[in-house]
Design an enzyme around this catalytic site. Structure first.
Site, PDB file in Angstrom:
ATOM      1  N   ALA A 159       0.825  -1.219   0.000  1.00 45.78           N
ATOM      2  CA  ALA A 159       0.000   0.000   0.000  1.00 45.78           C
ATOM      3  C   ALA A 159       0.858   1.267   0.000  1.00 45.78           C
ATOM      4  O   ALA A 159       1.996   1.265   0.441  1.00 45.78           O
ATOM      5  CB  ALA A 159      -0.915  -0.017   1.221  1.00 45.78           C
ATOM      6  N   LYS A 219       1.527  -5.497   3.503  1.00 49.31           N
ATOM      7  CA  LYS A 219       2.659  -4.611   3.794  1.00 49.31           C
ATOM      8  C   LYS A 219       2.180  -3.175   3.630  1.00 49.31           C
ATOM      9  O   LYS A 219       2.053  -2.662   2.529  1.00 49.31           O
ATOM     10  CB  LYS A 219       3.844  -4.858   2.850  1.00 49.31           C
ATOM     11  CG  LYS A 219       5.089  -4.126   3.366  1.00 49.31           C
ATOM     12  CD  LYS A 219       6.106  -3.823   2.315  1.00 49.31           C
ATOM     13  CE  LYS A 219       5.881  -2.529   1.585  1.00 49.31           C
ATOM     14  NZ  LYS A 219       5.956  -1.283   2.384  1.00 49.31           N
ATOM     15  N   GLU A 278       5.505   2.129   4.786  1.00 47.74           N
ATOM     16  CA  GLU A 278       6.395   2.260   5.954  1.00 47.74           C
ATOM     17  C   GLU A 278       6.275   3.652   6.584  1.00 47.74           C
ATOM     18  O   GLU A 278       6.726   3.876   7.696  1.00 47.74           O
ATOM     19  CB  GLU A 278       7.844   1.963   5.564  1.00 47.74           C
ATOM     20  CG  GLU A 278       8.481   2.890   4.540  1.00 47.74           C
ATOM     21  CD  GLU A 278       8.118   2.559   3.084  1.00 47.74           C
ATOM     22  OE1 GLU A 278       7.154   1.801   2.855  1.00 47.74           O
ATOM     23  OE2 GLU A 278       8.809   3.074   2.172  1.00 47.74           O
ATOM     24  N   ARG A 279       5.636   4.596   5.858  1.00 52.35           N
ATOM     25  CA  ARG A 279       5.499   5.948   6.421  1.00 52.35           C
ATOM     26  C   ARG A 279       4.269   6.084   7.299  1.00 52.35           C
ATOM     27  O   ARG A 279       4.209   6.963   8.152  1.00 52.35           O
ATOM     28  CB  ARG A 279       5.400   6.968   5.289  1.00 52.35           C
ATOM     29  CG  ARG A 279       6.660   7.037   4.454  1.00 52.35           C
ATOM     30  CD  ARG A 279       6.389   7.913   3.262  1.00 52.35           C
ATOM     31  NE  ARG A 279       7.485   7.882   2.327  1.00 52.35           N
ATOM     32  CZ  ARG A 279       7.346   8.148   1.042  1.00 52.35           C
ATOM     33  NH1 ARG A 279       6.162   8.462   0.563  1.00 52.35           N
ATOM     34  NH2 ARG A 279       8.383   8.115   0.239  1.00 52.35           N
ATOM     35  N   SER A 285       3.160   4.364  -6.743  1.00 56.60           N
ATOM     36  CA  SER A 285       3.737   5.090  -7.885  1.00 56.60           C
ATOM     37  C   SER A 285       3.962   4.159  -9.080  1.00 56.60           C
ATOM     38  O   SER A 285       4.008   2.933  -8.933  1.00 56.60           O
ATOM     39  CB  SER A 285       5.076   5.691  -7.471  1.00 56.60           C
ATOM     40  OG  SER A 285       5.973   4.646  -7.175  1.00 56.60           O
ATOM     41  N   CYS A 322      -4.548  10.278  -5.661  1.00 50.51           N
ATOM     42  CA  CYS A 322      -4.363   9.851  -7.052  1.00 50.51           C
ATOM     43  C   CYS A 322      -5.485  10.380  -7.929  1.00 50.51           C
ATOM     44  O   CYS A 322      -5.360  10.425  -9.139  1.00 50.51           O
ATOM     45  CB  CYS A 322      -4.300   8.342  -7.148  1.00 50.51           C
ATOM     46  SG  CYS A 322      -5.857   7.580  -6.728  1.00 50.51           S
ATOM     47  N   GLU A 368       3.571  13.808 -12.618  1.00 53.38           N
ATOM     48  CA  GLU A 368       2.563  13.847 -11.548  1.00 53.38           C
ATOM     49  C   GLU A 368       3.177  14.650 -10.401  1.00 53.38           C
ATOM     50  O   GLU A 368       4.215  14.267  -9.856  1.00 53.38           O
ATOM     51  CB  GLU A 368       2.248  12.425 -11.071  1.00 53.38           C
ATOM     52  CG  GLU A 368       1.215  12.400  -9.959  1.00 53.38           C
ATOM     53  CD  GLU A 368       0.975  10.997  -9.388  1.00 53.38           C
ATOM     54  OE1 GLU A 368       1.916  10.187  -9.350  1.00 53.38           O
ATOM     55  OE2 GLU A 368      -0.165  10.731  -8.969  1.00 53.38           O
TER      56      GLU A 368
HETATM   57  P1  NAD Z   1       5.313   4.443  -3.613  1.00 51.62           P
HETATM   58  O1  NAD Z   1       5.292   3.723  -4.903  1.00 51.62           O
HETATM   59  O2  NAD Z   1       6.516   5.199  -3.247  1.00 51.62           O
HETATM   60  O3  NAD Z   1       5.051   3.392  -2.423  1.00 51.62           O
HETATM   61  C1  NAD Z   1       4.011   2.425  -2.496  1.00 51.62           C
HETATM   62  C2  NAD Z   1       4.494   1.125  -1.876  1.00 51.62           C
HETATM   63  O4  NAD Z   1       5.553   0.569  -2.669  1.00 51.62           O
HETATM   64  C3  NAD Z   1       5.050   1.295  -0.469  1.00 51.62           C
HETATM   65  O5  NAD Z   1       4.554   0.242   0.334  1.00 51.62           O
HETATM   66  C4  NAD Z   1       6.556   1.237  -0.652  1.00 51.62           C
HETATM   67  O6  NAD Z   1       7.205   0.616   0.428  1.00 51.62           O
HETATM   68  C5  NAD Z   1       6.752   0.423  -1.912  1.00 51.62           C
HETATM   69  N1  NAD Z   1       7.838   0.942  -2.769  1.00 51.62           N
HETATM   70  C6  NAD Z   1       8.225   2.235  -2.903  1.00 51.62           C
HETATM   71  N2  NAD Z   1       9.207   2.352  -3.824  1.00 51.62           N
HETATM   72  C7  NAD Z   1       9.445   1.113  -4.269  1.00 51.62           C
HETATM   73  C8  NAD Z   1      10.338   0.571  -5.240  1.00 51.62           C
HETATM   74  N3  NAD Z   1      11.181   1.359  -5.933  1.00 51.62           N
HETATM   75  N4  NAD Z   1      10.318  -0.739  -5.466  1.00 51.62           N
HETATM   76  C9  NAD Z   1       9.452  -1.526  -4.790  1.00 51.62           C
HETATM   77  N5  NAD Z   1       8.598  -1.079  -3.859  1.00 51.62           N
HETATM   78  C10 NAD Z   1       8.578   0.216  -3.598  1.00 51.62           C
HETATM   79  O7  NAD Z   1       4.010   5.360  -3.594  1.00 51.62           O
HETATM   80  P2  NAD Z   1       3.616   6.434  -2.502  1.00 51.62           P
HETATM   81  O8  NAD Z   1       4.541   7.606  -2.616  1.00 51.62           O
HETATM   82  O9  NAD Z   1       3.437   5.786  -1.174  1.00 51.62           O
HETATM   83  O10 NAD Z   1       2.146   6.835  -3.028  1.00 51.62           O
HETATM   84  C11 NAD Z   1       1.929   7.859  -3.971  1.00 51.62           C
HETATM   85  C12 NAD Z   1       1.686   7.308  -5.356  1.00 51.62           C
HETATM   86  O11 NAD Z   1       0.616   6.367  -5.316  1.00 51.62           O
HETATM   87  C13 NAD Z   1       1.251   8.374  -6.358  1.00 51.62           C
HETATM   88  O12 NAD Z   1       1.878   8.138  -7.584  1.00 51.62           O
HETATM   89  C14 NAD Z   1      -0.258   8.140  -6.481  1.00 51.62           C
HETATM   90  O13 NAD Z   1      -0.819   8.578  -7.698  1.00 51.62           O
HETATM   91  C15 NAD Z   1      -0.323   6.668  -6.347  1.00 51.62           C
HETATM   92  N6  NAD Z   1      -1.652   6.242  -5.933  1.00 51.62           N
HETATM   93  C16 NAD Z   1      -2.446   5.646  -6.863  1.00 51.62           C
HETATM   94  C17 NAD Z   1      -3.728   5.263  -6.530  1.00 51.62           C
HETATM   95  C18 NAD Z   1      -4.623   4.625  -7.539  1.00 51.62           C
HETATM   96  O14 NAD Z   1      -5.608   4.002  -7.140  1.00 51.62           O
HETATM   97  N7  NAD Z   1      -4.323   4.735  -8.826  1.00 51.62           N
HETATM   98  C19 NAD Z   1      -4.205   5.468  -5.223  1.00 51.62           C
HETATM   99  C20 NAD Z   1      -3.356   6.070  -4.299  1.00 51.62           C
HETATM  100  C21 NAD Z   1      -2.075   6.451  -4.660  1.00 51.62           C
END
Ligand code: NAD
Length: 519
Positions: free
Chosen positions: A170, A196, A199-200, A249, A304, A404
Site C-alpha cells: 500500500a 505490507k 512504511e510511512r 507510484s 491519485c 505527476e
Molecule cells: P510508492 O510507490 O513510493 O510506495 C508504495 C508502496 O511501494 C510502499 O509500500 C513502498 O514501500 C513500496 N515501494 C516504494 N518504492 C518502491 C520501489 N522502488 N520498489 C518496490 N517497492 C517500492 O508510492 P507512494 O509515494 O506511497 O504513493 C503515492 C503514489 O501512489 C502516487 O503516484 C499516487 O498517484 C499513487 N496512488 C495511486 C492510486 C490509484 O488508485 N491509482 C491510489 C493512491 C495512490
C-alpha cells in the site's frame, strides 16, 4: 499514539513503547494472531509531517519474520477456505461495526502520521469502510453458474474458489482506505492475506488489524510485515503467494507487476495519475470553481484522483482570477487544527520535489498566479507545508504538466474548443480520472464518450466509483486486467472450477469406449 478509544477491546499492542534506549514507540509485526516486536536491526523513522518530529519507528522485517508470516497465512488457509461463506460474512459484518465505532481513532492516527486534516482522514476511513460493507454482500457475489442438461443426464456448473495466500502493498496517501480495498475483499472470498502497509503510515493498518481480530478473524488469516524493497521483493518472489494487489507510484508498480508476474502471480497495480478537469464556458461557474479548488488542493493534492490539471475552454479562461481568489482563501495548517483545509506534504523530500516542479514551470515559460512555496504556518515552522499554487499558460511539453506533481498545485491549460481539450487529455499517458463541467448534456455525453480515461465525472470532480462498481483507472494508471473491488475485485481474488457431471440411470450403460471428441 498510544491513546486508543476504550471501544477497542484489547490493549493497544500494535504500537508499543520501545525496547530501544530511546523512548520512541515501535510498530509491531502481526504474525499468527500476535503483535510481535521485530528482531530487525534495520528500522525506519516515522515522522509527523506537520512538525517533522520522530513519532515512531517501523522495522524492516527480517527474512525469518517474513517467512513466519507466510507460513502463518499458509497454515490458516485450508480451514478459512472451508469456513462457510456465511461465517466469513459474519466476521465482516462485525468488522464494519467495529470500524464505525473506532472511525475517529483511526482518523487521528492517519492525521498524526500522514498529515491530512481530521475531517479528510475520517473520509479516508469512511471510503474504506464502504468496501468492507460491500464485501459483506459476498454471499451472492461468490455464486458460480449452472447449466443443466447440456446433454443427456449431464449438468455443468462452476464454483468460485479462493486462490490461497494473497498479498497487498500500500501507499502512504490513504492509510486506511487502500488497505481496506485489499484484505477484506480477499479474505471474505476465503483467501488469507499478507499485508505490507506503507512504511510511512503503518498505524492505521495496525489498528484495523486489531479490529479485524476482535471481529473474529482466526489467527493467521491476516499477517502484517513492514519494510521497503526487501519486503516487496520477498512478496514478488515467494511461490506461496498467488496474487498481489499494489497501489502506489508507477516506478514501484511497474516493477512489482513485472517481477510478480514473472513469478506466476496475478498482479493488479493501481498507479500514478494526471487528472484533467475540463471547464466549459456554459458550466455553473460558482459550483465549478469551488469543485476545482476542493479537488485540486484537498489533502494537499496527495490523492491519485486529485484534479491537478484544469483545461479552460473558450470564455472559461476569464474565470482564472476568481479561481485564484478562492484558492487563496484556503487555510493551510496542521491537520489536527480546527478549520484547516489542507495539511502538510508527507516528507521534506516531497516538499522539495513539488517546489522544484513549480520552479520548472517558471523556467519553461509558464506563469505562477499563486505561489505557495514560501508559506509559513505559525507554530509548525518545521512542517512540510506548501500552500495552494496555480500555474497558468502551461503547455503539454512542460515538465510541470508531464510529471505527476502530487502536491497542492493546479496547472492550467487553455483551449478554444472541446475537441482540443479531449485531444490533450487523450494524449496524456495517464488514464486514472477526469471531469467535465458543463450544463449541456450533449457536451457531457460527447466528452464521456470520447475521452480515453477510466473514470469520468460529469460535474463531479473526483469520480471514484462506489464499491459495488470497481476502481477503473486505465492506460498508464493501471497494470493488470482485473480492477480493485466490486465484481472485478471478487474475480481477482478467486478462480473458477467448472464441473461437468453425468449421472445416468442404472440401465444406461456405455456399449463401447468413446474415442472421439465429445460433441
Ligand atoms: P510508492 O510507490 O513510493 O510506495 C508504495 C508502496 O511501494 C510502499 O509500500 C513502498 O514501500 C513500496 N515501494 C516504494 N518504492 C518502491 C520501489 N522502488 N520498489 C518496490 N517497492 C517500492 O508510492 P507512494 O509515494 O506511497 O504513493 C503515492 C503514489 O501512489 C502516487 O503516484 C499516487 O498517484 C499513487 N496512488 C495511486 C492510486 C490509484 O488508485 N491509482 C491510489 C493512491 C495512490
Amino acid at each position: 499514539i498510544l491513546q486508543v478509544s476504550s471501544k477497542v477491546k484489547s490493549s493497544p499492542t500494535w504500537y508499543s513503547a520501545s525496547s530501544f534506549s530511546s523512548s520512541v514507540p515501535t510498530v509491531k509485526l502481526f504474525i499468527g494472531g500476535k503483535f510481535v516486536e521485530s528482531k530487525s536491526d534495520k528500522w525506519i523513522d516515522i515522522h509527523n509531517p506537520a512538525t517533522n518530529e520522530v513519532i515512531g519507528r517501523v522495522p524492516q522485517a527480517t527474512k525469518a519474520e517474513m517467512d513466519a508470516a507466510i507460513a502463518s497465512c499458509k497454515r490458516a488457509f485450508p480451514a478459512w477456505a472451508d469456513t462457510s461463506v456465511l461465517s466469513r460474512q459474519q466476521v465482516l459484518l462485525r468488522y464494519q461495526q467495529l470500524i464505525k465505532e473506532n472511525l475517529k481513532e483511526i482518523a487521528k492516527l492517519i492525521t498524526l502520521e500522514q498529515g491530512k486534516t481530521l475531517a479528510d482522514a475520517e473520509g479516508d476511513v469512511f471510503r474504506g469502510l464502504q468496501v468492507v460493507e460491500h464485501a459483506c454482500s459476498v454471499t451472492s457475489l461468490m455464486m458460480g453458474e449452472t447449466m443443466p442438461s447440456i446433454t443427456k443426464d449431464m449438468d455443468l456448473y462452476s464454483y468460485r474458489l479462493p486462490l490461497g495466500v494473497c498479498a497487498g502493498i500500500a501507499p502512504f496517501n490513504f492509510p486506511a482506505m487502500i488497505p481496506l480495498w485489499m484484505f477484506p475483499m480477499a479474505m471474505v472470498c476465503g483467501n488469507t492475506f499478507l499485508m505490507k502497509p506503507s512504511e510511512r503510515v503503518p498505524g492505521a493498518t495496525m489498528l484495523l488489524a486489531k479490529l479485524l481480530q476482535d471481529s473474529g478473524a482466526p489467527d493467521g488469516t491476516l499477517n502484517i510485515i513492514h519494510g521497503q524493497h526487501e519486503a516487496v521483493n520477498f512478496i514478488c518472489d515467494h511461490l506461496d503467494i498467488k496474487a498481489i494487489s499494489f497501489v502506489g507510484s508507477n516506478k514501484a508498480g511497474e516493477y512489482i507487476f513485472e517481477r510478480g508476474s514473472r513469478h506466476g502471480k496475478r498482479v493488479q497495480a493501481n498507479m500514478g495519475a494526471k487528472n484533467h478537469g475540463v471547464v466549459m464556458p456554459d458550466a455553473n461557474k460558482e459550483n465549478t470553481l469551488n469543485q476545482l479548488v476542493g479537488a485540486a488542493f484537498g489533502a494537499a493534492g496527495q490523492r491519485c484522483m486529485a484534479l491537478s490539471t484544469a483545461v479552460l475552454v473558450g470564455e472559461a479562461k476569464k474565470w482564472l482570477p476568481e479561481l485564484v481568489e478562492r484558492a487563496k482563501n484556503l487555510r493551510v495548517n496542521a491537520g489536527d487544527q480546527p478549520g484547516a483545509d489542507l495539511g502538510p506534504l508527507i516528507t521534506p523530500q516531497a516538499k522539495e520535489r513539488v517546489c522544484n516542479l513549480i520552479d520548472s514551470g517558471t523556467k519553461e515559460g509558464a506563469s505562477i498566479l499563486l505561489d505557495g512555496r514560501k508559506i509559513k504556518v505559525k507554530g509548525y515552522e518545521n512542517g512540510n507545508f506548501v500552500g495552494p499554487t496555480i500555474i497558468s499558460n502551461v503547455k503539454p511539453n512542460m515538465t510541470c504538466y508531464k510529471e505527476e506533481i502530487f502536491g497542492p498545485v493546479l496547472v492550467v491549460l487553455e483551449t478554444e474548443t472541446l475537441d482540443e481539450a479531449i485531444q490533450i487529455v487523450n494524449n496524456n499517458p495517464y488514464g486514472n480520472g477526469t471531469a467535465i463541467f458543463t450544463t449541456n448534456g450533449a457536451t457531457a455525453r460527447k466528452y464521456a464518450h470520447l475521452v480515453d480515461v477510466g473514470q469520468v465525472g460529469v460535474n463531479v470532480p473526483i469520480p471514484v466509483p462506489l464499491p459495488m462498481f470497481s476502481f477503473t483507472g486505465s492506460r498508464s494508471s493501471f497494470r493488470g486486467d482485473t480492477n480493485f473491488y466490486g465484481k472485478q475485485g471478487i474475480q481477482f481474488y478467486t478462480q473458477l472450477k467448472t464441473i461437468t457431471s453425468q449421472w445416468k440411470e442404472e440401465d444406461a450403460t456405455l456399449s463401447s469406449p468413446a474415442v472421439v471428441m465429445p460433441t
